[in-house]
Design a protein around this motif. Structure first.
Motif, PDB file in Angstrom:
ATOM      1  N   GLY A  39      25.182  20.254  58.508  1.00  0.00           N
ATOM      2  CA  GLY A  39      24.349  20.786  59.580  1.00  0.00           C
ATOM      3  C   GLY A  39      24.035  22.259  59.454  1.00  0.00           C
ATOM      4  O   GLY A  39      23.053  22.732  60.039  1.00  0.00           O
ATOM      5  N   THR A  40      24.839  23.013  58.717  1.00  0.00           N
ATOM      6  CA  THR A  40      24.546  24.431  58.545  1.00  0.00           C
ATOM      7  C   THR A  40      24.021  24.769  57.162  1.00  0.00           C
ATOM      8  O   THR A  40      23.491  25.863  56.963  1.00  0.00           O
ATOM      9  CB  THR A  40      25.801  25.295  58.808  1.00  0.00           C
ATOM     10  OG1 THR A  40      26.830  24.953  57.858  1.00  0.00           O
ATOM     11  CG2 THR A  40      26.319  25.101  60.213  1.00  0.00           C
ATOM     12  N   ALA A  41      24.175  23.865  56.197  1.00  0.00           N
ATOM     13  CA  ALA A  41      23.831  24.244  54.822  1.00  0.00           C
ATOM     14  C   ALA A  41      22.985  23.225  54.083  1.00  0.00           C
ATOM     15  O   ALA A  41      22.491  23.527  52.991  1.00  0.00           O
ATOM     16  CB  ALA A  41      25.109  24.503  54.020  1.00  0.00           C
ATOM     17  N   GLY A  42      22.791  22.033  54.633  1.00  0.00           N
ATOM     18  CA  GLY A  42      22.030  21.009  53.917  1.00  0.00           C
ATOM     19  C   GLY A  42      20.695  20.716  54.573  1.00  0.00           C
ATOM     20  O   GLY A  42      20.294  21.354  55.545  1.00  0.00           O
ATOM     21  N   LYS A  60      27.331  18.511  49.130  1.00  0.00           N
ATOM     22  CA  LYS A  60      28.774  18.469  48.933  1.00  0.00           C
ATOM     23  C   LYS A  60      29.465  19.659  49.591  1.00  0.00           C
ATOM     24  O   LYS A  60      30.580  19.554  50.059  1.00  0.00           O
ATOM     25  CB  LYS A  60      29.110  18.469  47.436  1.00  0.00           C
ATOM     26  CG  LYS A  60      28.632  17.238  46.678  1.00  0.00           C
ATOM     27  CD  LYS A  60      29.402  16.000  47.073  1.00  0.00           C
ATOM     28  CE  LYS A  60      29.099  14.827  46.152  1.00  0.00           C
ATOM     29  NZ  LYS A  60      27.676  14.432  46.150  1.00  0.00           N
ATOM     30  N   GLY A  61      28.821  20.805  49.612  1.00  0.00           N
ATOM     31  CA  GLY A  61      29.378  21.996  50.239  1.00  0.00           C
ATOM     32  C   GLY A  61      30.169  22.857  49.283  1.00  0.00           C
ATOM     33  O   GLY A  61      30.534  22.454  48.176  1.00  0.00           O
ATOM     34  N   GLY A  62      30.459  24.069  49.738  1.00  0.00           N
ATOM     35  CA  GLY A  62      31.191  25.038  48.946  1.00  0.00           C
ATOM     36  C   GLY A  62      30.562  26.405  49.106  1.00  0.00           C
ATOM     37  O   GLY A  62      29.980  26.721  50.142  1.00  0.00           O
ATOM     38  N   ALA A  63      30.644  27.229  48.073  1.00  0.00           N
ATOM     39  CA  ALA A  63      30.054  28.568  48.093  1.00  0.00           C
ATOM     40  C   ALA A  63      28.618  28.491  47.603  1.00  0.00           C
ATOM     41  O   ALA A  63      28.342  27.896  46.562  1.00  0.00           O
ATOM     42  CB  ALA A  63      30.853  29.521  47.216  1.00  0.00           C
ATOM     43  N   GLU A  84      25.718  20.933  44.421  1.00  0.00           N
ATOM     44  CA  GLU A  84      24.467  20.199  44.572  1.00  0.00           C
ATOM     45  C   GLU A  84      23.428  20.655  43.546  1.00  0.00           C
ATOM     46  O   GLU A  84      23.245  21.859  43.316  1.00  0.00           O
ATOM     47  CB  GLU A  84      23.862  20.394  45.966  1.00  0.00           C
ATOM     48  CG  GLU A  84      24.708  19.907  47.109  1.00  0.00           C
ATOM     49  CD  GLU A  84      25.563  21.006  47.717  1.00  0.00           C
ATOM     50  OE1 GLU A  84      25.241  21.488  48.815  1.00  0.00           O
ATOM     51  OE2 GLU A  84      26.568  21.376  47.070  1.00  0.00           O
ATOM     52  N   LYS A  85      22.722  19.701  42.983  1.00  0.00           N
ATOM     53  CA  LYS A  85      21.706  20.013  41.965  1.00  0.00           C
ATOM     54  C   LYS A  85      20.587  20.862  42.548  1.00  0.00           C
ATOM     55  O   LYS A  85      19.951  21.656  41.833  1.00  0.00           O
ATOM     56  CB  LYS A  85      21.144  18.731  41.355  1.00  0.00           C
ATOM     57  CG  LYS A  85      20.401  17.813  42.321  1.00  0.00           C
ATOM     58  CD  LYS A  85      19.899  16.558  41.615  1.00  0.00           C
ATOM     59  CE  LYS A  85      19.059  15.666  42.517  1.00  0.00           C
ATOM     60  NZ  LYS A  85      19.836  15.151  43.667  1.00  0.00           N
ATOM     61  N   GLU A  86      20.352  20.722  43.857  1.00  0.00           N
ATOM     62  CA  GLU A  86      19.225  21.433  44.475  1.00  0.00           C
ATOM     63  C   GLU A  86      19.415  22.952  44.509  1.00  0.00           C
ATOM     64  O   GLU A  86      18.441  23.693  44.662  1.00  0.00           O
ATOM     65  CB  GLU A  86      19.013  20.939  45.916  1.00  0.00           C
ATOM     66  CG  GLU A  86      18.518  19.516  46.021  1.00  0.00           C
ATOM     67  CD  GLU A  86      19.634  18.488  46.024  1.00  0.00           C
ATOM     68  OE1 GLU A  86      19.337  17.290  46.202  1.00  0.00           O
ATOM     69  OE2 GLU A  86      20.815  18.868  45.847  1.00  0.00           O
ATOM     70  N   VAL A  87      20.659  23.430  44.389  1.00  0.00           N
ATOM     71  CA  VAL A  87      20.901  24.870  44.550  1.00  0.00           C
ATOM     72  C   VAL A  87      21.495  25.512  43.294  1.00  0.00           C
ATOM     73  O   VAL A  87      21.910  26.671  43.333  1.00  0.00           O
ATOM     74  CB  VAL A  87      21.832  25.137  45.759  1.00  0.00           C
ATOM     75  CG1 VAL A  87      21.182  24.670  47.048  1.00  0.00           C
ATOM     76  CG2 VAL A  87      23.196  24.477  45.567  1.00  0.00           C
ATOM     77  N   GLN A  88      21.532  24.791  42.205  1.00  0.00           N
ATOM     78  CA  GLN A  88      22.138  25.353  41.000  1.00  0.00           C
ATOM     79  C   GLN A  88      21.349  26.568  40.513  1.00  0.00           C
ATOM     80  O   GLN A  88      20.116  26.555  40.480  1.00  0.00           O
ATOM     81  CB  GLN A  88      22.229  24.291  39.915  1.00  0.00           C
ATOM     82  CG  GLN A  88      23.217  23.181  40.223  1.00  0.00           C
ATOM     83  CD  GLN A  88      24.581  23.719  40.656  1.00  0.00           C
ATOM     84  OE1 GLN A  88      25.264  24.375  39.867  1.00  0.00           O
ATOM     85  NE2 GLN A  88      24.959  23.450  41.889  1.00  0.00           N
ATOM     86  N   GLY A  89      22.075  27.629  40.148  1.00  0.00           N
ATOM     87  CA  GLY A  89      21.460  28.859  39.676  1.00  0.00           C
ATOM     88  C   GLY A  89      20.950  29.767  40.760  1.00  0.00           C
ATOM     89  O   GLY A  89      20.363  30.817  40.466  1.00  0.00           O
ATOM     90  N   PHE A  90      21.179  29.397  42.027  1.00  0.00           N
ATOM     91  CA  PHE A  90      20.684  30.189  43.158  1.00  0.00           C
ATOM     92  C   PHE A  90      21.857  30.823  43.887  1.00  0.00           C
ATOM     93  O   PHE A  90      22.886  30.181  44.111  1.00  0.00           O
ATOM     94  CB  PHE A  90      19.892  29.297  44.120  1.00  0.00           C
ATOM     95  CG  PHE A  90      19.345  30.023  45.315  1.00  0.00           C
ATOM     96  CD1 PHE A  90      18.268  30.876  45.185  1.00  0.00           C
ATOM     97  CD2 PHE A  90      19.926  29.858  46.571  1.00  0.00           C
ATOM     98  CE1 PHE A  90      17.758  31.554  46.290  1.00  0.00           C
ATOM     99  CE2 PHE A  90      19.430  30.527  47.672  1.00  0.00           C
ATOM    100  CZ  PHE A  90      18.342  31.372  47.535  1.00  0.00           C
TER     101      PHE A  90
END
Length: 451
Positions: A39-42, A60-63, A84-90
């Motif tokens: 709810g706060t990050a996805g 999945k969550g994390g940093a 998550e693949k959607e945020v890799q490298g960001f």
């Protein structure tokens, strides 16, 4: 406006910042830089608004920033970046802050606790050593507030944010509850780890009797949920357990003090690093509105000791169905002597709420008057500390929750300022927000001369 990393990777940093500033009249962004809460990050997952990704992300969550290893020597958790693949490298801090500064936007990374950890960070090496232990000696699902490794992780994250990035402060989200209210809601009581037991012994609490008391209480709730009515009624049986085992309340009190002290430590750590950085406290709606036990345990005036500003959550449109579900759950627990329609006005009375009747509650939600009264109550409890109303402009609506419309957003903002708020925080997450609601927020703020 609260924003998670996936919105930036879906739409572009500049596009998102321009949207929240131009449409929503935002002057600050609160970045979900570490989270295990969709709810706060996805992305939303029960429907998608008119922007961003239109399919579920692999949350999945994390940093969502790049942790600097130098700050994590006091925790067994060394690698916890979101997979998550959607945020890799960001990097939600390094990649967003420079663009925010170009637009004169303030920046606050935030972390929101959860009373349940979902999804469970099972892929993170070392995290299992941070977990609570329940009354039967089993691993529970939440990290223990008294576990030095968990403290080391959270303190490391906050120190990393404050020392490695150009931020204006930190928002800490208080959404945990202790063993008593967890047990009454059908969860398993915790924590009985060695760290908590050592504190109990030091404070003079009989740990064995506390464990025995929670075993009895958990059994009572389990029987109640199975429809087995106690001989002398639900509430009388509950009170009999408290009289027989006063250690139940004593143990819960130890947990609650640890929770408040954790927030105090976060505040002190930020101020130690830089006294000019602000610390905001996000206050869970179950604490300030729904649950009479939590409301009694958390005197809002205490927040003045460890907050530069306070964000009480006042999501009013889904509140009707959420509170209705709370009432229904607890008629299968200590309030089993009532039917749900009977219990609702009783809880309204003791919580000082005046909302719709049982049959119409889910469709009606809570009224804007609720926001005005709740903000006024917080302002009166915390003199001298600014209150920023945490209104929903896009909390995803489940099947029985009333979705928010632009007129609801406008009403919420007007009610917030009527109650004495110094500002509003548009919540819960940009990824859940329909642009028409974001525009309604900006229009209302400009109408009031606040933007």
């Amino acid at each position: 406006m609260q924003i998670g990393a996936v919105s930036f990777t879906d739409e572009g940093v500049g596009t998102v910042l321009d949207s929240v500033q131009d449409r929503g009249a935002a002057n600050a962004i609160l970045l979900s830089a570490a989270s295990w809460l969709r709810g706060t990050a996805g992305r939303a997952h029960t429907g998608f608004p008119d922007h961003g990704g239109q399919e579920p992300d692999d949350f999945k969550g994390g940093a969502y920033f790049r942790p600097n290893p130098v700050y994590y020597g006091d925790t067994p958790v060394k690698e916890f970046q979101a997979p998550e693949k959607e945020v890799q490298g960001f990097d939600i801090l390094a990649d967003v802050i420079p663009e925010a500064r170009k637009r004169d936007l303030k920046v606050y990374p935030y972390y929101c606790e959860r009373y349940r950890t979902f999804p469970n960070p099972t892929s993170i090496a070392g995290y299992r050593g941070l977990l609570e232990i329940d009354h039967l000696g089993r691993k529970a699902s939440r990290p223990c507030l008294n576990n030095p490794g968990y403290k080391g992780l959270m303190h490391g994250i906050v120190e990393d944010w404050c020392k490695s990035h150009d931020i204006d402060g930190v928002l800490w989200g208080m959404e945990r509850r202790g063993p008593l209210t967890n047990t009454l809601d059908g969860d398993m009581p915790s924590c009985f780890c060695t760290h908590c037991e050592q504190i109990g012994h030091r404070e003079g609490v009989d740990v064995r009797r506390a464990r025995d008391g929670y075993r009895e209480l958990a059994g009572f709730v389990r029987s109640a949920k199975a429809g087995q009515a106690p001989r002398d009624g639900y509430f009388v049986t509950f009170m009999r357990l408290l009289f027989a085992y006063p250690e139940i309340l004593a143990w819960d009190s130890l947990w609650t003090r640890a929770h408040k002290n954790f927030a105090r430590e976060i505040y002190g750590l930020v101020k130690w690093i830089d006294s000019d950085l602000e610390v905001g406290m996000h206050l869970w709606q179950y604490i300030n509105t729904y649950d009479p036990f939590l409301r009694a345990q958390y005197d809002l005036s205490e927040l003045t000791e460890f907050a530069d500003w306070i964000k009480p959550v006042v999501y009013h449109t889904p509140a009707g169905s959420r509170f209705k579900r709370y009432v229904e759950r607890h008629t299968k627990s200590i309030w089993g002597d009532f039917t749900a329609p009977e219990l609702l006005p009783f809880l309204y009375k003791i919580l000082n709420l005046r909302q719709a009747d049982y049959e119409g509650l889910a469709d009606a939600g809570f009224s804007p008057d609720y926001i005005r009264d709740e903000i006024r109550h917080t302002v009166q409890a915390c003199p001298g500390v600014p209150v920023y109303s945490g209104i929903n402009v896009g909390v995803e609506a489940y099947d029985d929750e009333r979705p928010i419309e632009p007129e609801d957003v406008r009403d919420a903002i007007l009610a917030s300022y009527e109650g004495g708020a110094e500002g509003v925080i548009l919540s819960r997450n940009y990824s859940e927000t329909w642009l028409k609601n974001l525009s309604a927020a900006g229009d209302a703020l400009r109408e009031l001369g606040k933007a």
